[in-house]
Scaffold this motif. Structure first.
Motif, PDB file in Angstrom:
ATOM      1  N   UNK A 127      26.414 -45.398 -29.678  1.00 57.04           N
ATOM      2  CA  UNK A 127      27.729 -46.017 -29.911  1.00 57.04           C
ATOM      3  C   UNK A 127      27.715 -46.806 -31.216  1.00 57.04           C
ATOM      4  N   UNK A 128      26.613 -47.514 -31.482  1.00 53.84           N
ATOM      5  CA  UNK A 128      26.493 -48.219 -32.759  1.00 53.84           C
ATOM      6  C   UNK A 128      26.584 -47.219 -33.918  1.00 53.84           C
ATOM      7  N   UNK A 166      19.421 -56.866 -38.633  1.00 53.89           N
ATOM      8  CA  UNK A 166      18.817 -56.475 -39.906  1.00 53.89           C
ATOM      9  C   UNK A 166      18.945 -54.968 -40.147  1.00 53.89           C
ATOM     10  N   UNK A 167      19.078 -54.210 -39.056  1.00 56.27           N
ATOM     11  CA  UNK A 167      19.200 -52.755 -39.175  1.00 56.27           C
ATOM     12  C   UNK A 167      20.654 -52.303 -39.303  1.00 56.27           C
ATOM     13  N   UNK A 168      21.574 -53.274 -39.265  1.00 51.76           N
ATOM     14  CA  UNK A 168      22.989 -52.920 -39.353  1.00 51.76           C
ATOM     15  C   UNK A 168      23.674 -53.822 -40.376  1.00 51.76           C
ATOM     16  N   UNK A 169      23.480 -53.533 -41.665  1.00 45.02           N
ATOM     17  CA  UNK A 169      24.117 -54.358 -42.695  1.00 45.02           C
ATOM     18  C   UNK A 169      25.616 -54.131 -42.729  1.00 45.02           C
ATOM     19  N   UNK A 170      26.327 -55.035 -43.379  1.00 46.78           N
ATOM     20  CA  UNK A 170      27.769 -54.885 -43.552  1.00 46.78           C
ATOM     21  C   UNK A 170      28.070 -53.625 -44.350  1.00 46.78           C
ATOM     22  N   UNK A 171      29.218 -53.047 -44.084  1.00 43.88           N
ATOM     23  CA  UNK A 171      29.616 -51.848 -44.811  1.00 43.88           C
ATOM     24  C   UNK A 171      29.850 -52.197 -46.274  1.00 43.88           C
ATOM     25  N   UNK A 172      29.222 -51.465 -47.163  1.00 41.81           N
ATOM     26  CA  UNK A 172      29.310 -51.703 -48.608  1.00 41.81           C
ATOM     27  C   UNK A 172      30.405 -50.805 -49.190  1.00 41.81           C
ATOM     28  N   UNK A 173      31.596 -51.373 -49.362  1.00 41.45           N
ATOM     29  CA  UNK A 173      32.716 -50.571 -49.862  1.00 41.45           C
ATOM     30  C   UNK A 173      32.467 -50.096 -51.287  1.00 41.45           C
ATOM     31  N   UNK A 174      31.743 -50.890 -52.089  1.00 43.08           N
ATOM     32  CA  UNK A 174      31.452 -50.474 -53.463  1.00 43.08           C
ATOM     33  C   UNK A 174      30.551 -49.246 -53.473  1.00 43.08           C
ATOM     34  N   UNK A 175      29.581 -49.208 -52.544  1.00 39.00           N
ATOM     35  CA  UNK A 175      28.685 -48.057 -52.463  1.00 39.00           C
ATOM     36  C   UNK A 175      29.440 -46.797 -52.058  1.00 39.00           C
ATOM     37  N   UNK A 176      30.553 -46.971 -51.362  1.00 45.87           N
ATOM     38  CA  UNK A 176      31.382 -45.836 -50.956  1.00 45.87           C
ATOM     39  C   UNK A 176      32.421 -45.484 -52.012  1.00 45.87           C
ATOM     40  N   UNK A 177      32.375 -46.195 -53.143  1.00 47.92           N
ATOM     41  CA  UNK A 177      33.296 -45.876 -54.240  1.00 47.92           C
ATOM     42  C   UNK A 177      34.705 -46.375 -54.023  1.00 47.92           C
ATOM     43  N   UNK A 178      34.870 -47.350 -53.121  1.00 47.99           N
ATOM     44  CA  UNK A 178      36.208 -47.876 -52.847  1.00 47.99           C
ATOM     45  C   UNK A 178      36.123 -49.392 -52.680  1.00 47.99           C
ATOM     46  N   UNK A 179      35.746 -50.113 -53.767  1.00 54.63           N
ATOM     47  CA  UNK A 179      35.486 -51.551 -53.641  1.00 54.63           C
ATOM     48  C   UNK A 179      36.717 -52.387 -53.328  1.00 54.63           C
ATOM     49  N   UNK A 180      37.927 -51.856 -53.490  1.00 57.41           N
ATOM     50  CA  UNK A 180      39.138 -52.638 -53.234  1.00 57.41           C
ATOM     51  C   UNK A 180      39.639 -52.455 -51.811  1.00 57.41           C
ATOM     52  N   UNK A 181      38.916 -51.690 -51.002  1.00 54.32           N
ATOM     53  CA  UNK A 181      39.351 -51.455 -49.623  1.00 54.32           C
ATOM     54  C   UNK A 181      39.476 -52.785 -48.873  1.00 54.32           C
ATOM     55  N   UNK A 182      40.596 -52.959 -48.178  1.00 53.36           N
ATOM     56  CA  UNK A 182      40.806 -54.183 -47.401  1.00 53.36           C
ATOM     57  C   UNK A 182      40.116 -54.060 -46.043  1.00 53.36           C
ATOM     58  N   UNK A 183      40.194 -55.127 -45.275  1.00 62.26           N
ATOM     59  CA  UNK A 183      39.602 -55.107 -43.943  1.00 62.26           C
ATOM     60  C   UNK A 183      40.145 -53.939 -43.132  1.00 62.26           C
ATOM     61  N   UNK A 184      39.254 -53.137 -42.590  1.00 55.28           N
ATOM     62  CA  UNK A 184      39.678 -51.969 -41.816  1.00 55.28           C
ATOM     63  C   UNK A 184      40.281 -52.406 -40.491  1.00 55.28           C
ATOM     64  N   UNK A 185      41.398 -51.774 -40.132  1.00 56.31           N
ATOM     65  CA  UNK A 185      42.081 -52.069 -38.869  1.00 56.31           C
ATOM     66  C   UNK A 185      41.838 -50.915 -37.902  1.00 56.31           C
ATOM     67  N   UNK A 217      21.862 -56.600 -27.799  1.00 49.79           N
ATOM     68  CA  UNK A 217      21.112 -55.348 -27.943  1.00 49.79           C
ATOM     69  C   UNK A 217      20.950 -54.918 -29.401  1.00 49.79           C
ATOM     70  N   UNK A 218      21.597 -55.631 -30.299  1.00 47.51           N
ATOM     71  CA  UNK A 218      21.692 -55.167 -31.684  1.00 47.51           C
ATOM     72  C   UNK A 218      20.652 -55.834 -32.577  1.00 47.51           C
ATOM     73  N   UNK A 219      20.022 -55.042 -33.418  1.00 46.74           N
ATOM     74  CA  UNK A 219      19.144 -55.570 -34.453  1.00 46.74           C
ATOM     75  C   UNK A 219      19.983 -55.779 -35.711  1.00 46.74           C
ATOM     76  N   UNK A 247      31.470 -56.800 -35.776  1.00 53.39           N
ATOM     77  CA  UNK A 247      30.233 -57.139 -36.499  1.00 53.39           C
ATOM     78  C   UNK A 247      30.213 -56.460 -37.862  1.00 53.39           C
ATOM     79  N   UNK A 248      30.802 -55.282 -37.945  1.00 49.49           N
ATOM     80  CA  UNK A 248      30.854 -54.525 -39.200  1.00 49.49           C
ATOM     81  C   UNK A 248      32.021 -54.950 -40.089  1.00 49.49           C
ATOM     82  N   UNK A 249      32.834 -55.877 -39.616  1.00 52.25           N
ATOM     83  CA  UNK A 249      33.896 -56.424 -40.454  1.00 52.25           C
ATOM     84  C   UNK A 249      35.289 -55.912 -40.162  1.00 52.25           C
ATOM     85  N   UNK A 250      35.486 -55.175 -39.073  1.00 53.49           N
ATOM     86  CA  UNK A 250      36.798 -54.616 -38.771  1.00 53.49           C
ATOM     87  C   UNK A 250      37.700 -55.638 -38.082  1.00 53.49           C
ATOM     88  N   UNK A 251      38.991 -55.446 -38.254  1.00 49.18           N
ATOM     89  CA  UNK A 251      40.017 -56.145 -37.482  1.00 49.18           C
ATOM     90  C   UNK A 251      40.400 -55.178 -36.364  1.00 49.18           C
TER      91      UNK A 251
END
Length: 234
Positions: A190-191, A10-29, A6-8, A56-60
């Protein structure tokens, strides 16, 4: 990668931690809890969809199965299911809570899970400063009773709850025979909620202690330190 028909993408890019000002953030649990033990539990199916999106967004991710969890105060804290739940609560950076609405409220199964997670375990506060997304499934028309109650509990547990939320009405119509959610605005919501949860989690990672550092607690700590110094000098 999880199957997300059901997911597009291209409309759901990976979360950009640098854009959020926290580029060293590890994989979110992320820990996901659901509130029904029925064989075809729609809260569990909704959580499984949320889990796929989060991955899909990179979480553990981890989903806790509440089957066998005793009622609060009906067992000791060393019960295996209680230990499992508390370890997962300490492990995660954020949570998803999803419950059916039963008699206008969350289920006892949902509340029991939350009640077994303490505000503190010794010097550790397993929920403070962590993120939370809330969801509910309904047997009939859309309601927001459960998500509103879950928000109250999230604040009580000192969690950072996302502004967005999901409520799925007539959930029995929204999932196919394989247990997958059909394409709909409810699926898209939900997305939205999971994407927002991930952004908030990445934004907060590594900053929890500063965000929850309180004036009242600093004053209390200073007073306690002064008392100890005075006792030592006597």
């Amino acid at each position: 990668m999880a199957d997300l028909p059901n997911l597009n993408p291209e409309a759901l890019p990976a979360i950009d931690s640098a854009a959020l000002g926290n580029p060293v953030a590890r994989t979110a649990r992320i820990l996901l809890l659901y509130g029904s033990l029925r064989p075809r539990s729609f809260s569990r199916l909704a959580v499984e969809e949320a889990q796929r999106i989060l991955e899909r967004l990179g979480a553990d991710t981890r989903v806790f199965n509440p089957s066998g969890l005793p009622l609060p105060d009906d067992a000791e804290a060393d019960h295996p299911k209680v230990v499992e739940l508390r370890e997962l609560a300490s492990w995660c950076d954020g949570m998803v809570w999803c419950s059916p609405e039963r008699h206008g409220a969350m289920t006892g199964i949902m509340k029991a899970q939350i009640d077994w997670i303490p505000l503190s375990l010794g010097a550790v506060r397993p929920t403070q400063g962590k993120t939370l997304a809330v969801m509910q499934v309904c047997g009939g028309s859309q309601s927001f009773n459960v998500v509103n109650q879950l928000r109250v509990l999230g604040r009580w547990m000192r969690m950072l709850t996302t502004p967005n939320q999901s409520s799925v009405p007539k959930a029995f119509l929204e999932f196919d025979e394989a247990g997958r959610m059909k394409p709909s605005a409810y699926y898209n919501r939900i997305v939205d909620v999971m994407e927002e949860l991930m952004k908030f989690t990445v934004l907060v990672q590594g900053r929890e202690d500063y965000l929850v550092d309180r004036y009242s607690e600093r004053v209390e700590s200073a007073a306690e330190l002064s008392r100890r110094v005075n006792q030592t000098s006597i």
